[in-house]
Design an enzyme around this catalytic site. Structure first.
Site, PDB file in Angstrom:
ATOM      1  N   SER A  29       0.807  -1.216   0.000  1.00  0.00           N
ATOM      2  CA  SER A  29       0.000   0.000   0.000  1.00  0.00           C
ATOM      3  C   SER A  29       0.840   1.266   0.000  1.00  0.00           C
ATOM      4  O   SER A  29       0.489   2.254  -0.650  1.00  0.00           O
ATOM      5  CB  SER A  29      -0.939   0.017   1.206  1.00  0.00           C
ATOM      6  OG  SER A  29      -1.763  -1.110   1.226  1.00  0.00           O
ATOM      7  N   HIS A  50       0.559   4.400   4.709  1.00  0.00           N
ATOM      8  CA  HIS A  50       0.029   5.152   3.571  1.00  0.00           C
ATOM      9  C   HIS A  50       0.603   6.561   3.528  1.00  0.00           C
ATOM     10  O   HIS A  50       0.939   7.084   2.459  1.00  0.00           O
ATOM     11  CB  HIS A  50      -1.500   5.210   3.653  1.00  0.00           C
ATOM     12  CG  HIS A  50      -2.146   3.861   3.582  1.00  0.00           C
ATOM     13  ND1 HIS A  50      -3.469   3.640   3.896  1.00  0.00           N
ATOM     14  CD2 HIS A  50      -1.654   2.646   3.216  1.00  0.00           C
ATOM     15  CE1 HIS A  50      -3.765   2.371   3.726  1.00  0.00           C
ATOM     16  NE2 HIS A  50      -2.672   1.744   3.321  1.00  0.00           N
TER      17      HIS A  50
END
Length: 235
Positions: free
Chosen positions: A148, A194
């Site tokens: 991610s 993230h």
């Protein structure tokens, strides 16, 4: 070898179905190889001696245990079949655009390697800073797997391009909105991971780091990088 053989779980089958709909020939080689490799690793068809949580990324493992192997391998592992599915579908659409129009295949492979290491290092650094600020040991112990962070870095690049093509729209803020939404809507997602990806992407676009990375890529591959042409919507 770990006893990880999971076979074709639902997320893997969905990924294969979506890739067939896109068309395998429409996915450039490095993007296709990265997706296939992570799917095969998750499914257990690539024999390894570790379980995914044996190589998860934590500040403790890197700073205190000096297990630097995790900086790379943790990004290639996934916590579940649906985690793999959503990550790889997102990666396909960003990877094929960047590989075709900005980097070329050799440079994109090198860029993915460098970005993975930078995202993992930034994740560790952010958690260490948060540990010092809040004196909360969870920032030391939290352990993450998945691609991610890299995807958010790539997303930052493609969002910059979209904002250049459609300057009247607030697309440059889309990655920040997605960061918050995923944190609120997806339990267990890594906000710090993230965020690390976004920061790496922003650094590549807006600081001398981008020119340094491009110079290394050109030196290693002998092929050009069309960074500004791509980001400004000119390719």
């Amino acid at each position: 070898m770990s006893g990880r053989r999971r076979g074709a779980e639902l997320g893997v089958l969905l990924l294969l179905y979506e890739m067939s709909n896109i068309g395998f020939r429409h996915i450039p080689p490095v993007t296709l190889f990265a997706v296939a490799g992570q799917a095969l690793l998750y499914s257990g068809f690539i024999p390894v001696k570790w379980d995914r949580w044996d190589v998860c990324l934590s500040t403790e493992a890197i700073i205190y245990q000096k297990d630097y192997f995790r900086l790379l391998i943790s990004a290639l592992e996934h916590g579940s079949d649906m985690h793999l599915y959503y990550n790889m579908i997102s990666f396909i659409f960003k990877g094929r655009e960047l590989e075709r129009y900005m980097f070329g295949s050799v440079n994109f492979a090198l860029f993915l390697l460098m970005t993975t290491l930078m995202c993992s290092s930034t994740y560790v650094g952010l958690n260490y800073i948060l540990l010092q600020i809040f004196q909360d040991i969870s920032y030391l112990k939290t352990c993450a797997v998945g691609f991610s962070g890299v995807i958010f870095a790539l997303k930052t690049l493609t969002a910059k391009r979209e904002a250049s093509i459609s300057p009247g729209r607030s697309l440059q803020y889309s990655v920040w909105a997605e960061l918050v939404l995923i944190h609120l809507l997806v339990p267990g997602s890594s906000f710090v991971g993230h965020l690390a990806g976004i920061l790496v992407g922003k650094a590549y676009i807006h600081t001398p780091l981008g020119s340094i990375i491009d110079g290394i890529l050109v030196l290693l591959s002998g092929e050009p990088v069309y960074r500004w042409g791509f980001l400004m919507g000119q390719t």
